[in-house]
Design a protein around this motif. Sequence first.
Motif, PDB file in Angstrom:
ATOM      1  N   GLU A 152      -2.944  -4.173  -5.366  1.00 30.46           N
ATOM      2  CA  GLU A 152      -1.713  -4.306  -6.135  1.00 30.46           C
ATOM      3  C   GLU A 152      -0.699  -2.996  -5.477  1.00 30.46           C
ATOM      4  O   GLU A 152      -0.053  -2.313  -5.965  1.00 30.46           O
ATOM      5  CB  GLU A 152      -1.651  -3.907  -7.648  1.00 30.46           C
ATOM      6  CG  GLU A 152      -2.119  -5.099  -8.406  1.00 30.46           C
ATOM      7  CD  GLU A 152      -2.326  -4.680  -9.696  1.00 30.46           C
ATOM      8  OE1 GLU A 152      -2.221  -3.746 -10.108  1.00 30.46           O
ATOM      9  OE2 GLU A 152      -2.436  -5.757 -10.353  1.00 30.46           O
ATOM     10  N   ALA A 153      -0.990  -2.753  -4.108  1.00 29.27           N
ATOM     11  CA  ALA A 153      -0.193  -1.654  -3.516  1.00 29.27           C
ATOM     12  C   ALA A 153       1.189  -1.781  -3.434  1.00 29.27           C
ATOM     13  O   ALA A 153       2.131  -0.797  -3.464  1.00 29.27           O
ATOM     14  CB  ALA A 153      -0.893  -1.602  -1.965  1.00 29.27           C
ATOM     15  N   GLY A 154       1.904  -3.233  -3.204  1.00 30.51           N
ATOM     16  CA  GLY A 154       3.108  -3.386  -3.181  1.00 30.51           C
ATOM     17  C   GLY A 154       3.838  -3.019  -4.474  1.00 30.51           C
ATOM     18  O   GLY A 154       4.767  -2.650  -4.689  1.00 30.51           O
ATOM     19  N   ALA A 155       3.085  -3.381  -5.482  1.00 32.97           N
ATOM     20  CA  ALA A 155       3.818  -3.343  -6.815  1.00 32.97           C
ATOM     21  C   ALA A 155       3.771  -1.777  -7.339  1.00 32.97           C
ATOM     22  O   ALA A 155       4.854  -1.131  -7.796  1.00 32.97           O
ATOM     23  CB  ALA A 155       2.953  -4.082  -7.942  1.00 32.97           C
ATOM     24  N   LEU A 156       2.713  -1.088  -6.772  1.00 29.88           N
ATOM     25  CA  LEU A 156       2.587   0.404  -7.068  1.00 29.88           C
ATOM     26  C   LEU A 156       3.642   1.028  -6.300  1.00 29.88           C
ATOM     27  O   LEU A 156       4.287   2.094  -6.972  1.00 29.88           O
ATOM     28  CB  LEU A 156       1.269   0.920  -6.695  1.00 29.88           C
ATOM     29  CG  LEU A 156       0.040   0.406  -7.905  1.00 29.88           C
ATOM     30  CD1 LEU A 156      -1.165   0.707  -7.039  1.00 29.88           C
ATOM     31  CD2 LEU A 156       0.430   1.362  -8.827  1.00 29.88           C
ATOM     32  N   ALA A 157       3.867   0.633  -5.090  1.00 29.18           N
ATOM     33  CA  ALA A 157       4.886   1.297  -4.164  1.00 29.18           C
ATOM     34  C   ALA A 157       6.356   1.076  -5.088  1.00 29.18           C
ATOM     35  O   ALA A 157       7.129   2.077  -4.837  1.00 29.18           O
ATOM     36  CB  ALA A 157       4.954   0.644  -2.894  1.00 29.18           C
ATOM     37  N   LEU A 184      -1.198   5.627  -4.110  1.00 30.97           N
ATOM     38  CA  LEU A 184       0.001   5.517  -4.920  1.00 30.97           C
ATOM     39  C   LEU A 184      -0.098   5.887  -6.488  1.00 30.97           C
ATOM     40  O   LEU A 184       0.666   6.213  -7.161  1.00 30.97           O
ATOM     41  CB  LEU A 184       0.589   4.076  -4.650  1.00 30.97           C
ATOM     42  CG  LEU A 184       1.158   3.828  -3.223  1.00 30.97           C
ATOM     43  CD1 LEU A 184       1.385   2.460  -3.097  1.00 30.97           C
ATOM     44  CD2 LEU A 184       2.467   4.509  -3.088  1.00 30.97           C
ATOM     45  N   ARG A 185      -1.296   5.274  -6.920  1.00 30.30           N
ATOM     46  CA  ARG A 185      -1.639   5.673  -8.464  1.00 30.30           C
ATOM     47  C   ARG A 185      -1.642   6.799  -8.685  1.00 30.30           C
ATOM     48  O   ARG A 185      -1.190   7.504  -9.888  1.00 30.30           O
ATOM     49  CB  ARG A 185      -2.815   4.991  -8.723  1.00 30.30           C
ATOM     50  CG  ARG A 185      -2.911   3.571  -8.809  1.00 30.30           C
ATOM     51  CD  ARG A 185      -3.976   2.953  -9.497  1.00 30.30           C
ATOM     52  NE  ARG A 185      -4.000   1.404  -9.504  1.00 30.30           N
ATOM     53  CZ  ARG A 185      -4.659   0.641  -8.424  1.00 30.30           C
ATOM     54  NH1 ARG A 185      -5.385   1.264  -7.425  1.00 30.30           N
ATOM     55  NH2 ARG A 185      -4.629  -0.524  -8.372  1.00 30.30           N
ATOM     56  N   ASP A 186      -2.159   7.667  -7.765  1.00 27.06           N
ATOM     57  CA  ASP A 186      -2.344   9.263  -8.084  1.00 27.06           C
ATOM     58  C   ASP A 186      -0.798   9.825  -7.858  1.00 27.06           C
ATOM     59  O   ASP A 186      -0.559  10.476  -8.705  1.00 27.06           O
ATOM     60  CB  ASP A 186      -3.311   9.905  -6.912  1.00 27.06           C
ATOM     61  CG  ASP A 186      -3.824  11.235  -7.205  1.00 27.06           C
ATOM     62  OD1 ASP A 186      -3.041  11.762  -8.111  1.00 27.06           O
ATOM     63  OD2 ASP A 186      -4.403  11.788  -6.514  1.00 27.06           O
ATOM     64  N   GLU A 187      -0.145   9.285  -7.095  1.00 23.81           N
ATOM     65  CA  GLU A 187       1.208  10.012  -6.866  1.00 23.81           C
ATOM     66  C   GLU A 187       2.074   9.645  -8.292  1.00 23.81           C
ATOM     67  O   GLU A 187       2.982  10.370  -8.734  1.00 23.81           O
ATOM     68  CB  GLU A 187       1.853   9.398  -5.458  1.00 23.81           C
ATOM     69  CG  GLU A 187       1.228   9.919  -4.316  1.00 23.81           C
ATOM     70  CD  GLU A 187       1.815   9.263  -3.055  1.00 23.81           C
ATOM     71  OE1 GLU A 187       1.683   9.771  -2.021  1.00 23.81           O
ATOM     72  OE2 GLU A 187       2.382   7.996  -3.115  1.00 23.81           O
ATOM     73  N   LEU A 188       2.066   8.283  -8.750  1.00 28.45           N
ATOM     74  CA  LEU A 188       2.637   7.948  -9.835  1.00 28.45           C
ATOM     75  C   LEU A 188       2.316   8.861 -10.844  1.00 28.45           C
ATOM     76  O   LEU A 188       3.341   9.296 -11.710  1.00 28.45           O
ATOM     77  CB  LEU A 188       2.462   6.703 -10.253  1.00 28.45           C
ATOM     78  CG  LEU A 188       3.416   5.731 -11.366  1.00 28.45           C
ATOM     79  CD1 LEU A 188       4.506   5.700 -10.849  1.00 28.45           C
ATOM     80  CD2 LEU A 188       2.682   4.312 -11.416  1.00 28.45           C
TER      81      LEU A 188
END
Length: 245
Positions: free
Chosen positions: A144-149, A212-216
């Motif tokens: 889910e990299a796209g949705a996370l981005a 991305l999860r960490d950044e969110l």
Amino acid sequence: MTVRLPLFPLNSVLFPGLVLPLNVFEERYRAMMRELLKTPEEEPRRFAVVAIRDGHEVAPSSPGMPDPTALPDRGPTAGFGPDPVKAFHGVGCVADAATIRERADGTFEVLATGTTRVRLLSVDASGPFLTAELEELPEEPGDEAGALAEGVLRAFRQYQKRLAGARERSLSTATELPDQPSVVSYLVAAAMMLDTPTKQRLLQSPDIASRLRDELKLLRAETSIIRTLPSLPASDLTRGPTSLN
């Protein structure tokens, strides 16, 4: 795949795609730049950047505390102790030097760009500057990299707005941000006001989605903190300090 490259330790983290300006004045790094200049212009002039875990970016050049009679460090490992591998974080980034300009006094002005993540395998201190054997790390997308981005970009916009408000500065709404997950992950990691260990953690994430999860989480936490602060010290959001080297 492994590669051997000159090693440039810094007190900061370089991410792929990010620009790195350097003012090179120490002899060990001047020797490195002179060697890189021997590479034909049509070929990449590459070196590796690693963040310093325990040591000094600029070696002491004169006696200091606590022993004023102690001699300053010399040589390629100066400031990094007897085992330089232990002084550096284990994951770094290859830098491609687009510009290496020698000044009249023998120092260099360098402009490089981060390209590929690498794992530090070993360090060789037998020459005038450090070199390292490095393993190139793949860029795995993860789930889910796209949705996370998309979520990270929304959170980053909110972070920018809060940060601009805390500094009593206006934020241009015309600034366009990339939408490729890998580029988003590195841009946000570089732009956020985080300490070196946290940036290092983001650099060495196992895949783009994990980063991305960490950044969110970080963006939400930092935005919440900024909301409670009356002001913040002025610094450019999208640029880090130029290294002394």
